[in-house]
Design a protein around this motif. Structure first.
Motif, PDB file in Angstrom:
ATOM      1  N   MET A  46     -21.844  70.179  39.485  1.00  0.00           N
ATOM      2  CA  MET A  46     -21.446  69.309  38.909  1.00  0.00           C
ATOM      3  C   MET A  46     -20.907  69.504  37.549  1.00  0.00           C
ATOM      4  SD  MET A  46     -20.593  66.155  39.856  1.00  0.00           S
ATOM      5  CE  MET A  46     -19.154  66.117  39.157  1.00  0.00           C
ATOM      6  N   ILE A  47     -21.654  70.398  36.889  1.00  0.00           N
ATOM      7  CA  ILE A  47     -21.064  70.744  35.639  1.00  0.00           C
ATOM      8  C   ILE A  47     -19.876  71.626  35.626  1.00  0.00           C
ATOM      9  CG2 ILE A  47     -21.612  72.021  33.396  1.00  0.00           C
ATOM     10  CD1 ILE A  47     -24.701  71.103  33.757  1.00  0.00           C
ATOM     11  N   ALA A  48     -19.923  72.484  36.595  1.00  0.00           N
ATOM     12  CA  ALA A  48     -18.693  73.575  36.442  1.00  0.00           C
ATOM     13  C   ALA A  48     -17.762  72.474  37.089  1.00  0.00           C
ATOM     14  CB  ALA A  48     -19.073  74.307  37.714  1.00  0.00           C
ATOM     15  N   GLY A  49     -17.804  71.417  37.965  1.00  0.00           N
ATOM     16  CA  GLY A  49     -16.683  70.617  38.571  1.00  0.00           C
ATOM     17  C   GLY A  49     -16.131  69.821  37.213  1.00  0.00           C
ATOM     18  N   GLU A  94     -17.971  65.566  28.876  1.00  0.00           N
ATOM     19  CA  GLU A  94     -18.537  64.955  30.159  1.00  0.00           C
ATOM     20  C   GLU A  94     -19.664  65.987  30.596  1.00  0.00           C
ATOM     21  OE1 GLU A  94     -15.588  64.508  29.533  1.00  0.00           O
ATOM     22  OE2 GLU A  94     -14.972  62.591  29.490  1.00  0.00           O
ATOM     23  N   ALA A  95     -18.994  67.317  30.907  1.00  0.00           N
ATOM     24  CA  ALA A  95     -19.952  68.281  31.554  1.00  0.00           C
ATOM     25  C   ALA A  95     -21.210  68.659  30.548  1.00  0.00           C
ATOM     26  CB  ALA A  95     -19.097  69.634  31.517  1.00  0.00           C
ATOM     27  N   LEU A  96     -20.953  68.622  29.163  1.00  0.00           N
ATOM     28  CA  LEU A  96     -21.917  68.761  28.304  1.00  0.00           C
ATOM     29  C   LEU A  96     -23.147  67.707  28.328  1.00  0.00           C
ATOM     30  CD1 LEU A  96     -20.276  70.357  25.232  1.00  0.00           C
ATOM     31  CD2 LEU A  96     -21.311  71.538  27.122  1.00  0.00           C
ATOM     32  N   ASP A  97     -22.623  66.691  28.599  1.00  0.00           N
ATOM     33  CA  ASP A  97     -23.414  65.403  28.758  1.00  0.00           C
ATOM     34  C   ASP A  97     -24.285  65.581  29.923  1.00  0.00           C
ATOM     35  OD1 ASP A  97     -22.254  64.139  26.356  1.00  0.00           O
ATOM     36  OD2 ASP A  97     -20.939  62.826  27.610  1.00  0.00           O
ATOM     37  N   MET A  98     -23.511  65.911  30.734  1.00  0.00           N
ATOM     38  CA  MET A  98     -24.499  66.145  32.410  1.00  0.00           C
ATOM     39  C   MET A  98     -25.560  67.228  31.940  1.00  0.00           C
ATOM     40  SD  MET A  98     -24.496  65.224  35.564  1.00  0.00           S
ATOM     41  CE  MET A  98     -22.954  64.265  35.727  1.00  0.00           C
ATOM     42  N   ALA A 135     -17.147  74.903  29.893  1.00  0.00           N
ATOM     43  CA  ALA A 135     -16.808  73.556  29.545  1.00  0.00           C
ATOM     44  C   ALA A 135     -16.543  73.504  28.030  1.00  0.00           C
ATOM     45  CB  ALA A 135     -18.050  72.786  29.860  1.00  0.00           C
ATOM     46  N   CYS A 136     -17.207  74.234  27.271  1.00  0.00           N
ATOM     47  CA  CYS A 136     -16.877  74.360  25.766  1.00  0.00           C
ATOM     48  C   CYS A 136     -15.372  75.049  25.543  1.00  0.00           C
ATOM     49  CB  CYS A 136     -17.949  75.337  25.169  1.00  0.00           C
ATOM     50  SG  CYS A 136     -19.416  74.565  25.027  1.00  0.00           S
ATOM     51  N   SER A 137     -15.012  76.162  26.368  1.00  0.00           N
ATOM     52  CA  SER A 137     -13.790  76.811  26.161  1.00  0.00           C
ATOM     53  C   SER A 137     -12.702  76.026  26.349  1.00  0.00           C
ATOM     54  CB  SER A 137     -13.906  77.978  27.218  1.00  0.00           C
ATOM     55  OG  SER A 137     -12.717  78.803  26.890  1.00  0.00           O
ATOM     56  N   HIS A 138     -12.914  75.290  27.664  1.00  0.00           N
ATOM     57  CA  HIS A 138     -11.513  74.102  28.094  1.00  0.00           C
ATOM     58  C   HIS A 138     -11.489  73.155  26.975  1.00  0.00           C
ATOM     59  CE1 HIS A 138     -10.983  75.265  32.035  1.00  0.00           C
ATOM     60  NE2 HIS A 138     -12.177  75.383  32.519  1.00  0.00           N
ATOM     61  N   VAL A 139     -12.524  72.826  26.272  1.00  0.00           N
ATOM     62  CA  VAL A 139     -12.006  71.617  24.871  1.00  0.00           C
ATOM     63  C   VAL A 139     -12.408  72.225  23.666  1.00  0.00           C
ATOM     64  CG1 VAL A 139     -12.531  69.565  26.443  1.00  0.00           C
ATOM     65  CG2 VAL A 139     -14.319  70.692  25.298  1.00  0.00           C
ATOM     66  N   GLY A 140     -12.590  73.687  23.501  1.00  0.00           N
ATOM     67  CA  GLY A 140     -12.259  74.096  22.214  1.00  0.00           C
ATOM     68  C   GLY A 140     -13.578  73.996  21.480  1.00  0.00           C
ATOM     69  N   LEU A 141     -14.688  73.604  22.068  1.00  0.00           N
ATOM     70  CA  LEU A 141     -15.988  73.468  21.304  1.00  0.00           C
ATOM     71  C   LEU A 141     -16.739  74.655  20.853  1.00  0.00           C
ATOM     72  CD1 LEU A 141     -17.092  70.216  23.385  1.00  0.00           C
ATOM     73  CD2 LEU A 141     -16.008  70.439  21.178  1.00  0.00           C
ATOM     74  N   GLY A 143     -20.347  76.134  21.897  1.00  0.00           N
ATOM     75  CA  GLY A 143     -20.472  77.356  22.362  1.00  0.00           C
ATOM     76  C   GLY A 143     -21.515  78.481  21.996  1.00  0.00           C
ATOM     77  N   ARG A 144     -21.245  78.462  20.648  1.00  0.00           N
ATOM     78  CA  ARG A 144     -22.175  79.566  19.951  1.00  0.00           C
ATOM     79  C   ARG A 144     -23.608  78.937  20.206  1.00  0.00           C
ATOM     80  NH1 ARG A 144     -18.843  79.081  15.239  1.00  0.00           N
ATOM     81  NH2 ARG A 144     -17.083  80.650  15.333  1.00  0.00           N
ATOM     82  N   TYR A 145     -23.911  77.622  19.989  1.00  0.00           N
ATOM     83  CA  TYR A 145     -25.253  77.215  20.133  1.00  0.00           C
ATOM     84  C   TYR A 145     -25.938  77.577  21.542  1.00  0.00           C
ATOM     85  CZ  TYR A 145     -28.787  73.678  21.057  1.00  0.00           C
ATOM     86  OH  TYR A 145     -30.104  73.121  21.329  1.00  0.00           O
ATOM     87  N   TYR A 146     -25.111  76.979  22.774  1.00  0.00           N
ATOM     88  CA  TYR A 146     -25.313  77.308  24.022  1.00  0.00           C
ATOM     89  C   TYR A 146     -25.661  78.850  24.255  1.00  0.00           C
ATOM     90  CZ  TYR A 146     -24.946  72.497  24.962  1.00  0.00           C
ATOM     91  OH  TYR A 146     -24.926  71.079  24.871  1.00  0.00           O
ATOM     92  N   PHE A 147     -24.682  79.571  23.657  1.00  0.00           N
ATOM     93  CA  PHE A 147     -24.822  80.845  24.107  1.00  0.00           C
ATOM     94  C   PHE A 147     -26.244  81.632  23.455  1.00  0.00           C
ATOM     95  CE2 PHE A 147     -24.036  85.463  22.922  1.00  0.00           C
ATOM     96  CZ  PHE A 147     -23.588  85.949  24.116  1.00  0.00           C
ATOM     97  N   ASN A 148     -26.481  81.170  22.282  1.00  0.00           N
ATOM     98  CA  ASN A 148     -27.809  81.723  21.462  1.00  0.00           C
ATOM     99  C   ASN A 148     -29.049  81.152  22.157  1.00  0.00           C
ATOM    100  OD1 ASN A 148     -26.402  83.068  19.849  1.00  0.00           O
ATOM    101  ND2 ASN A 148     -26.284  81.330  18.245  1.00  0.00           N
TER     102      ASN A 148
END
Length: 545
Positions: free
Chosen positions: A322-325, A334-338, A360-366, A370-375
């Motif tokens: 669902m997140i990937a979709g 919305e993906a991050l909320d999911m 998802a972060c890449s698609h909207v430039g967050l 992105g750095r936070y989730y990667f860490n």
């Protein structure tokens, strides 16, 4: 607490005057507390010396994912385990193949003899380890024990040889048996073996020779084509199966939905969904996951969400799909909320989940998120980043213009950069006018994918946008001299549940003439419409004056 008190009421001694009551209790276990309480009860009532009770208990532990607990119970079992208990424990150790093989070797040492269930269970462990030598030894043991003509055991052997990349040995075994044992299960195993290694020509040839087929025969082919990214062929086989009045099962529908997702064949995907509902079929979690994936990739994200929200049981694959979709549809937030909902539901994400999150972060430039989730992948969830995660992160930084940070991450990562990563940097160099980075990326891409015309075109356009016409021309000359041709564009159109592929410049479609005539008419009508629109626009301008 509520479920535990309910469980306590079930544990009253009067309910356990007979063994069948204990079997009922085992079926009601749903967590480790239930398992521990039931284990305690078994010990208190002296039933821990009963091989049948311990066998059922270990099976319940395994089905709930507590294989380590089950193994601990097995190793402390005082009476000598019988062959049924050994078999159940070997089956439970599917995620610990080395332990499973070691336990199998103990069977004969303990004075027992493996039976027709022991061998298939241990062969699954052999497959997980790709331990072909051990597999051959086990094959020899089947002959010694006189089980070499057992259909289910032979099927397991064929699968083992195929999974260990010994397809010729699998075929040799099959050819030596098919005249003596005419059983559809053996034929299905061999067809599936060819499909598994990507040899669909032999799989189809063997399938055509079958005098008896069932839904498993058809599904093996459908799955083979779908896994090799040949969705059109997979759907063609699925349709032929329908014409033969063979009812699809869950696995067949999973394979067909996978093909629909690849093609965006919405009509067929909806038909499968309606078929499931019409026939009242039990929708398993994997089947619902496939429906979510199909709807998301076919442009119907709302339908995907509807299937998701209606699921009572969700696995990590469900949340990840669902997140990937949502990310695919550009709905990054919305993906991050999911994902936040997933964490609140205490569902532990896996490495694929984080690929979806970083995309998802890449698609909207967050970038910051992105750095936070990667860490937190490693710090919170103990997931070691793979090359795909580094690739997503480099893509995110590159798209957002953080080219220097992207290059530093590339240098630091413990992997050799692949074509996808260098492609991200090449595309970013074109967007942000960094020709030096483009040249560096292209240097690596020429080695990794020398015939990809798109890479040459991007760098050539980058040179042109900077006014470096000489370099741009030289690059196009290199393409011409080395025979690199631009890949033609293609599109898919679904009509009456059938997907048609159109490639630029290709005239092989059987309805090409009719399509071309209709296209000419459409172009003429568009020209007329454009002319009328321009006239109205001119009149409007005249009135304004």
């Amino acid at each position: 607490m509520e479920s535990n008190s309910l469980f306590s009421s079930i544990l009253k001694p009067k309910r356990l005057t007979r063994i069948p009551h204990l079997f009922t209790l085992l079926k009601q276990c749903s967590n480790i507390i239930h398992i521990q309480q039931t284990h305690g009860l078994i010990i208190c009532t002296g039933l821990d010396h009963d091989n049948l009770i311990v066998t059922r208990f270990i099976d319940s532990c395994s089905s709930l994912g507590f294989s380590d607990y089950a193994f601990s119970v097995f190793t402390h079992h005082k009476p000598r385990p019988d062959i049924h208990l050994y078999n159940t424990m070997i089956k439970a150790l599917s995620d610990s193949p080395s332990k499973a093989i070691s336990l199998f070797n103990n069977i004969q040492a303990s004075g027992l003899r493996p039976n027709n269930y022991s061998f298939p269970f241990v062969l699954k462990a052999v497959v997980k380890l790709s331990a072909i030598e051990m597999g051959i030894q086990i094959h020899c043991q089947t002959i010694q024990t006189g089980l070499d003509l057992d259909v289910h055991l032979l099927t397991a052997l064929i699968r083992m040889y195929a999974s260990c990349a010994c397809i010729s040995d699998a075929r040799k075994l099959f050819d030596g048996l098919c005249n003596r044992i005419k059983h559809v299960t053996l034929w299905n195993a061999m067809v599936a073996a060819y499909a598994k290694v990507g040899d669909l020509n032999n799989a189809l040839a063997l399938f055509e020779c079958m005098t008896e087929r069932n839904v498993i025969s058809w599904t093996a082919l459908i799955s083979g084509y779908a896994q090799l990214d040949l969705p059109n062929e997979a759907i063609t086989i699925f349709r032929k199966m329908q014409l033969q009045n063979v009812k699809p099962d869950e696995i067949a529908m999973l394979a067909a939905l996978s093909a629909c997702a690849q093609l965006g064949a919405l009509e067929l995907g909806v038909w499968i969904h309606n078929y499931i509902n019409k026939h009242g079929l039990y929708t398993t979690v994997p089947l619902n996951n496939a429906l979510i994936d199909m709807y998301a990739k076919s442009g119907k994200i709302g339908k995907a969400l509807l299937v998701f929200e209606n699921m009572k049981i969700k696995s990590v694959v469900t949340w990840t799909t669902m997140i990937a979709g949502l990310a695919l549809h550009g709905l990054g937030r919305e993906a991050l909320d999911m994902f936040s909902r997933m964490e609140k539901a205490r569902m532990k994400p896996n490495e694929i989940t984080f690929i979806a999150i970083l995309s998802a972060c890449s698609h909207v430039g967050l970038v910051e998120l992105g750095r936070y989730y990667f860490n937190i992948m490693k710090s919170r969830y103990e997931i070691e980043p793979r090359i795909e995660h580094y690739g997503c992160m480099i893509d995110l930084l590159s798209r957002a213009g953080y080219l220097q940070e992207a290059q530093q991450l590339l240098i630091k990562m413990p992997f050799e950069a692949n074509a996808a990563i260098w492609g991200s940097l090449l595309a970013a160099s074109n967007i942000y006018g960094d020709a030096d980075l483009g040249e560096c990326a292209m240097h690596h891409l020429i080695k990794l994918e020398p015939n990809n015309s798109g890479n040459y075109a991007i760098l050539s356009n980058s040179y042109a946008s900077l006014g470096r016409w000489k370099e741009s021309g030289m690059l196009r000359k290199v393409m011409k001299d080395t025979g690199i041709k631009k890949m033609p564009g293609c599109s898919y159109v679904e009509v009456s549940n059938r997907v048609h592929e159109f490639i630029a410049g290709d005239m092989s479609h059987h309805d090409f003439d009719r399509i071309y005539q209709l296209q000419c008419k459409m172009i003429e009508q568009l020209k007329v419409a454009e002319h009328v629109q321009n006239e109205h626009f001119e009149l409007f301008e005249f009135d304004e004056r």
